[in-house]
Scaffold this active site. Structure first.
Site, mmCIF file in Angstrom:
data_model
loop_
_atom_site.group_PDB
_atom_site.id
_atom_site.type_symbol
_atom_site.label_atom_id
_atom_site.label_comp_id
_atom_site.label_asym_id
_atom_site.label_seq_id
_atom_site.Cartn_x
_atom_site.Cartn_y
_atom_site.Cartn_z
ATOM 1 C CB CYS A 107 -0.829 -0.138 1.240
ATOM 2 S SG CYS A 107 -1.965 1.476 1.344
ATOM 3 C CB CYS A 127 -0.857 2.481 4.334
ATOM 4 S SG CYS A 127 -2.137 1.846 3.268
ATOM 5 C CG ASP A 128 2.962 1.119 4.549
ATOM 6 O OD1 ASP A 128 2.525 1.481 5.726
ATOM 7 O OD2 ASP A 128 2.724 -0.141 4.096
#
Ligand code: NAP
Length: 305
Positions: free
Chosen positions: A132, A135-136
């Protein structure tokens, strides 16, 4: 136990649209969603090919879909569907939060990202290996990262990562990416993207986190080491169809449909989960609307038969 008209399993774009259409048709409808409504599109930050919105945040878009669906009376239950039983003309879904029954079902559980299955992948997941970018990505500011894959997901997420990373190596096992042309043009124009073609990842290595990956050239067989602190993997999709395997006919794990109807009367499928040539938010929504319409027709025939 109350017998509902329709249970929709999965609350992504397909499931939420099916919920909206079914509720507007005044079917008593329940969506069962494992985590939170929105689906896999929430793993991307923005969408620019959903007509009518222009470039927009995926969270905002999915929030509108959820609210629109609830507004017309659709219930959404956060629970994991574990088993489905067919008894006569109705279906019972056993979930982590109890059992629910309905006269028809729409399967809309979508897909998840495939793993690369190389040494180090599991060990470093959450410590440099990610599925992701939204997200990261921010954890890799000014660092060098690798993205693995050659489809739309890998290419679009690589572009997204250039907002944070110093350099993004895009590792693909072929000479040509298979993403949409406009995405390939953007890759060429972005100086932070470094394509690494005809190459596969053999191993992800490090001590406490990812430090480098071992690559093998698919033509020469040469092995090389690429120093990166992050590895983002986008090598295709796996259908979330495990609980349906003894219920409806599957093809390589995807649900086979004929005009959205499975081989079991009363069970329909919509979105990325089914065998389909195109997996997009727009096609998932279109499936959801049609599946709800067909479920309504099925229920009305059932009542008059
Ligand atoms: P995909 O299109 O199936 O592409 C997977 C990529 O990973 C391919 O390039 C494949 O290589 C490569 N690959 C597979 N297994 C591999 C392995 N073991 N090692 C190295 N490489 C491997 O998957 P996706 O990109 O996740 O897209 C899935 C669907 O979602 C598609 O229909 C796509 O169009 C759609 N999507 C659309 C958008 C959008 O429209 N904005 C965004 C994201 C995704 P080969 O090329 O050699 O097969």
């Amino acid at each position: 136990m109350e017998l509902l008209d329709l249970i929709i399993i999965g609350g992504g774009p397909a499931g939420l649209t099916a919920g909206l259409y079914a509720s507007r048709s005044r079917l008593s409808t329940l969506i069962i969603e494992k985590t939170a409504p929105g689906g896999m599109i929430l793993l991307s930050s923005e969408i620019e090919n959903y007509p009518g919105t222009g470039k927009t945040g995926t969270y905002a878009l999915m929030q509108i879909m959820e609210n629109q669906c609830r507004e017309f009376g659709c219930s959404i239950k956060i629970a994991e569907a574990l088993e489905i039983r067919k008894t006569g003309h109705f279906f019972t879904v056993r979930t982590s939060e109890g059992e629910f029954s309905a006269s028809s079902l729409i399967l809309a559980t979508g897909t998840r990202y495939k793993k690369l299955e190389v040494p180090g992948e599991r060990e470093f997941t959450g410590r440099g290996v990610s599925y992701c970018a939204t997200c990261d990505g921010p954890f890799f500011r000014n660092q060098d990262v690798a993205v693995v894959g050659g489809g739309n997901s890998a290419c679009e997420e690589a572009l997204h990562l250039t907002k944070f990373a110093k350099k993004v190596y895009l590792i693909h096992r072929r000479l040509e990416f298979r993403a949409t042309s406009i995405v390939k043009e953007r890759l060429k124009q972005n100086s932070k993207i470094v394509p690494v073609l005809n190459s596969v990842v053999q191993e992800i290595r490090g001590k406490t986190g990812v430090e480098n990956i071992l690559l093998r050239n698919t033509e020469s067989g040469a092995i090389s080491e690429l120093p990166v602190t992050g590895t983002f993997i986008f090598v295709g999709l796996i259908p979330n169809s495990e609980i349906f395997k003894n219920l409806v006919e599957l093809e390589e794990g995807f649900v086979k449909t004929r005009e959205l109807q499975t081989d079991v009367p009363g069970i329909f499928a919509a979105g990325d989960l089914r065998v389909t040539p195109l997996r997009q938010v727009i096609t998932a929504c279109a499936d959801g609307a049609s599946a709800a319409f067909l479920a309504e027709k099925y229920l009305s025939n059932l009542r008059t038969s």
